[in-house]
Design a protein around this motif. Structure first.
Motif, PDB file in Angstrom:
ATOM      1  N   ARG A   1      22.158  54.745  45.742  1.00 48.75           N
ATOM      2  CA  ARG A   1      23.079  55.761  46.258  1.00 48.75           C
ATOM      3  C   ARG A   1      24.222  55.103  47.049  1.00 48.75           C
ATOM      4  N   ALA A   2      23.874  54.099  47.861  1.00 46.67           N
ATOM      5  CA  ALA A   2      24.897  53.395  48.638  1.00 46.67           C
ATOM      6  C   ALA A   2      25.901  52.707  47.720  1.00 46.67           C
ATOM      7  N   VAL A   3      25.417  52.132  46.619  1.00 51.94           N
ATOM      8  CA  VAL A   3      26.309  51.495  45.645  1.00 51.94           C
ATOM      9  C   VAL A   3      27.204  52.541  44.993  1.00 51.94           C
ATOM     10  N   SER A   4      26.649  53.690  44.649  1.00 55.25           N
ATOM     11  CA  SER A   4      27.449  54.729  43.986  1.00 55.25           C
ATOM     12  C   SER A   4      28.582  55.218  44.891  1.00 55.25           C
ATOM     13  N   ARG A   5      28.344  55.189  46.197  1.00 50.97           N
ATOM     14  CA  ARG A   5      29.397  55.625  47.126  1.00 50.97           C
ATOM     15  C   ARG A   5      30.586  54.670  47.114  1.00 50.97           C
ATOM     16  N   THR A   6      30.377  53.425  46.708  1.00 54.49           N
ATOM     17  CA  THR A   6      31.494  52.463  46.688  1.00 54.49           C
ATOM     18  C   THR A   6      32.508  52.807  45.612  1.00 54.49           C
ATOM     19  N   PHE A   7      32.153  53.679  44.663  1.00 52.52           N
ATOM     20  CA  PHE A   7      33.158  54.112  43.677  1.00 52.52           C
ATOM     21  C   PHE A   7      33.280  55.640  43.648  1.00 52.52           C
ATOM     22  N   GLY A   8      33.000  56.260  44.818  1.00 46.75           N
ATOM     23  CA  GLY A   8      33.327  57.672  44.983  1.00 46.75           C
ATOM     24  C   GLY A   8      32.275  58.657  44.552  1.00 46.75           C
ATOM     25  N   LYS A   9      31.064  58.220  44.244  1.00 51.46           N
ATOM     26  CA  LYS A   9      29.991  59.126  43.864  1.00 51.46           C
ATOM     27  C   LYS A   9      28.900  59.101  44.925  1.00 51.46           C
ATOM     28  N   ASP A  10      27.868  59.931  44.762  1.00 54.88           N
ATOM     29  CA  ASP A  10      26.772  59.997  45.733  1.00 54.88           C
ATOM     30  C   ASP A  10      25.500  60.402  44.990  1.00 54.88           C
ATOM     31  N   VAL A  11      24.962  59.451  44.202  1.00 49.48           N
ATOM     32  CA  VAL A  11      23.824  59.759  43.332  1.00 49.48           C
ATOM     33  C   VAL A  11      22.775  58.647  43.427  1.00 49.48           C
TER      34      VAL A  11
ATOM     35  N   LEU B   1      45.668  53.694  47.593  1.00 50.02           N
ATOM     36  CA  LEU B   1      45.708  52.916  46.359  1.00 50.02           C
ATOM     37  C   LEU B   1      44.743  51.730  46.418  1.00 50.02           C
ATOM     38  N   ASN B   2      44.736  51.032  47.550  1.00 49.01           N
ATOM     39  CA  ASN B   2      43.817  49.896  47.696  1.00 49.01           C
ATOM     40  C   ASN B   2      42.365  50.355  47.609  1.00 49.01           C
ATOM     41  N   ASN B   3      42.072  51.520  48.170  1.00 46.02           N
ATOM     42  CA  ASN B   3      40.718  52.057  48.093  1.00 46.02           C
ATOM     43  C   ASN B   3      40.344  52.395  46.656  1.00 46.02           C
ATOM     44  N   LEU B   4      41.269  52.984  45.929  1.00 47.04           N
ATOM     45  CA  LEU B   4      41.010  53.321  44.518  1.00 47.04           C
ATOM     46  C   LEU B   4      40.810  52.056  43.680  1.00 47.04           C
ATOM     47  N   ARG B   5      41.558  51.010  43.982  1.00 48.49           N
ATOM     48  CA  ARG B   5      41.384  49.746  43.262  1.00 48.49           C
ATOM     49  C   ARG B   5      40.011  49.143  43.528  1.00 48.49           C
ATOM     50  N   ARG B   6      39.566  49.217  44.795  1.00 43.92           N
ATOM     51  CA  ARG B   6      38.224  48.716  45.121  1.00 43.92           C
ATOM     52  C   ARG B   6      37.153  49.537  44.414  1.00 43.92           C
ATOM     53  N   GLN B   7      37.367  50.844  44.354  1.00 42.85           N
ATOM     54  CA  GLN B   7      36.403  51.710  43.671  1.00 42.85           C
ATOM     55  C   GLN B   7      36.309  51.345  42.189  1.00 42.85           C
ATOM     56  N   TYR B   8      37.455  51.128  41.580  1.00 38.03           N
ATOM     57  CA  TYR B   8      37.457  50.764  40.153  1.00 38.03           C
ATOM     58  C   TYR B   8      36.754  49.424  39.939  1.00 38.03           C
ATOM     59  N   LYS B   9      37.053  48.467  40.782  1.00 35.09           N
ATOM     60  CA  LYS B   9      36.414  47.159  40.688  1.00 35.09           C
ATOM     61  C   LYS B   9      34.898  47.284  40.852  1.00 35.09           C
ATOM     62  N   SER B  10      34.474  48.106  41.783  1.00 27.73           N
ATOM     63  CA  SER B  10      33.051  48.311  42.030  1.00 27.73           C
ATOM     64  C   SER B  10      32.356  48.930  40.821  1.00 27.73           C
ATOM     65  N   ALA B  11      32.968  49.977  40.272  1.00 28.89           N
ATOM     66  CA  ALA B  11      32.376  50.652  39.104  1.00 28.89           C
ATOM     67  C   ALA B  11      32.236  49.698  37.931  1.00 28.89           C
ATOM     68  N   MET B  12      33.258  48.883  37.693  1.00 30.09           N
ATOM     69  CA  MET B  12      33.217  47.956  36.568  1.00 30.09           C
ATOM     70  C   MET B  12      32.254  46.793  36.827  1.00 30.09           C
TER      71      MET B  12
ATOM     72  N   ARG C   1      36.741  40.174  47.781  1.00 29.47           N
ATOM     73  CA  ARG C   1      37.569  41.331  47.430  1.00 29.47           C
ATOM     74  C   ARG C   1      36.727  42.525  46.978  1.00 29.47           C
ATOM     75  N   SER C   2      35.437  42.503  47.299  1.00 33.62           N
ATOM     76  CA  SER C   2      34.535  43.560  46.830  1.00 33.62           C
ATOM     77  C   SER C   2      34.250  44.616  47.890  1.00 33.62           C
ATOM     78  N   GLY C   3      34.753  44.419  49.109  1.00 34.78           N
ATOM     79  CA  GLY C   3      34.577  45.426  50.150  1.00 34.78           C
ATOM     80  C   GLY C   3      33.130  45.759  50.420  1.00 34.78           C
ATOM     81  N   GLU C   4      32.821  47.049  50.449  1.00 34.13           N
ATOM     82  CA  GLU C   4      31.480  47.527  50.779  1.00 34.13           C
ATOM     83  C   GLU C   4      30.434  47.066  49.773  1.00 34.13           C
ATOM     84  N   LEU C   5      30.831  46.932  48.514  1.00 31.56           N
ATOM     85  CA  LEU C   5      29.883  46.451  47.507  1.00 31.56           C
ATOM     86  C   LEU C   5      29.454  45.023  47.836  1.00 31.56           C
TER      87      LEU C   5
END
Length: 405
Positions: A87-97, A224-235, A267-271
């Protein structure tokens, strides 16, 4: 159950008989860095056990082995932690599952793309000198190092970008979005099977995104920087969860994926923080090769000066290869094991360890004793009436035990 007696039995007498020696022997002592990381795990919703936070090999090994006994509750606790970590990982790209399916990743990418598109279309991008220099460098590098069939699509793409610059030296938001959108010419070049073309296309995108960053305000830049981190995390975790039938993130495998991602952990932030937590707290204790029963007895019993006969029997049986289930056949043993595990892995002990790691040592040992004492004191009324665990083995003993009967 008998193993629980080795640690739990001596704690019946309470804080007065514990002393500093047994407290440090059981729960260990942690550094301020480890304490900060454990505290961060709690902030991210991961409920670590005290044995995970502790650096005591004895504590960790006890928790591992006692958790193998029936009705210990270890499996439910472990599954719960994996759910929390996922769940904590999912939050790094905007989800909560608690289960990251391919559909979750797909929806996350769609949501992230929509957020980026909104910023793109609402911005005006300056085609400044830096952008011109970046694109000229790409052209020069391609002219010097690539073949004509590779150079042509790169030049054509840069030419199309130049056409979007108006007389004021501006690329309007809608035009800029058309350049970067998923189905656009640049995206197609980035998916080209030729690595030279692909790399040049990636450099073009980086140059354009840098120009965007220089052109927008602080609020849009942060989003924008947050969205980029989210995309990087998801991928980064996409392949991990797709290969797991339950869509879970393995804490021990996350660091390797993060390190291999573009920009690495920095460059991975919270992840990246979660990768550190997984590597630090989810590793199983190593087996030194010393028989477990002897290890526990040698490290704890001499310190507490109160060996439990059942513990000795358990240690001997373990050295001879007896099954863990046989050692816990009695309901008393199973109950003692569960109670002792709950006491030693309580939130109170974990927070005491964290406070001690940060330099606050007041009351740590007393807290340990006061937490465990109510569990164990209920088992007996008189400290001179020690509990005894009887082990019945109604089946044929393992060969090793038959020989040493």
């Amino acid at each position: 159950g008998a193993l629980s007696g080795v640690i739990g039995g001596p704690l019946v007498e309470g804080a007065a008989s514990l002393g500093k020696g047994i407290g440090s022997k059981i729960v260990g002592k942690i550094s301020s860095t480890r304490a900060d990381m454990a505290e961060r795990a709690a902030q991210l919703g991961i409920d670590l056990k005290a044995s995970q936070v502790s650096d005591s090999p004895t504590f960790k090994k006890y928790d591992q082995i006692s958790g193998m006994l029936p009705f210990s509750g270890a499996q439910d606790l472990s599954s719960g932690q994996i759910n929390q970590f996922t769940r904590a990982v999912s939050r790094t790209f905007g989800k909560d599952v608690e289960e990251i399916t391919p559909q979750v990743i797909q929806q996350a990418r769609k949501d992230i793309g929509s957020g980026m598109e909104r910023i793109y279309t609402n911005s005006t991008i300056r085609a400044d000198a830096q952008l011109q220099n970046d694109l000229i460098k790409i052209i020069r590098d391609a002219s010097t190092n690539l073949e004509e069939p590779e150079i042509k699509p790169i030049f054509n793409n840069i030419r199309e970008i130049a056409k979007k610059v108006n007389s004021r030296g501006i690329i309007e938001g809608e035009a800029f979005n058309n350049i970067l959108k998923y189905v656009g010419l640049l995206s197609k070049l980035q998916k080209n099977s030729n690595p030279n073309i692909k790399n040049a296309a990636n450099e073009i995108r980086s140059a354009l995104e840098d120009a965007l960053t220089r052109s927008i305000g602080a609020t849009d830049k942060a989003e924008l920087n947050n969205l980029r981190r989210q995309y990087k995390s998801a991928m980064t975790i996409k392949d991990m969860v797709e290969n797991d039938p339950e869509g879970k993130v393995n804490p021990l495998k996350l660091m390797r994926k993060v390190a291999q991602s573009p920009g690495g952990k920095l460059r991975s932030g919270e992840l990246g923080e979660l990768a550190d937590i997984g590597r630090e707290f989810f590793i199983n204790p190593a087996d030194s090769g010393t028989p477990l029963g002897t290890y526990i007895l040698n490290n704890i019993a001499p310190v507490i000066h109160n060996p439990v006969s059942a513990g000795v029997a358990a240690g001997s049986a373990l050295m001879q290869g007896a099954a863990y289930a046989d050692l816990a056949a009695g309901g008393f043993g199973l109950g003692l094991n569960r109670l002792t595990r709950e006491a030693l892995n309580s939130k109170t002990i974990r927070e005491g360890l964290i406070r001690a790691g940060k330099g606050d040592t007041s009351g740590k040992i007393n807290t340990l004793a006061q937490t465990i004492e109510p569990y164990s004191s209920k088992l007996i009324e008189d400290k001179n009436k020690r509990p005894r665990i009887t082990v019945d083995v109604p089946m044929r003993l393992p060969v090793a035990l038959e020989k040493n009967r």
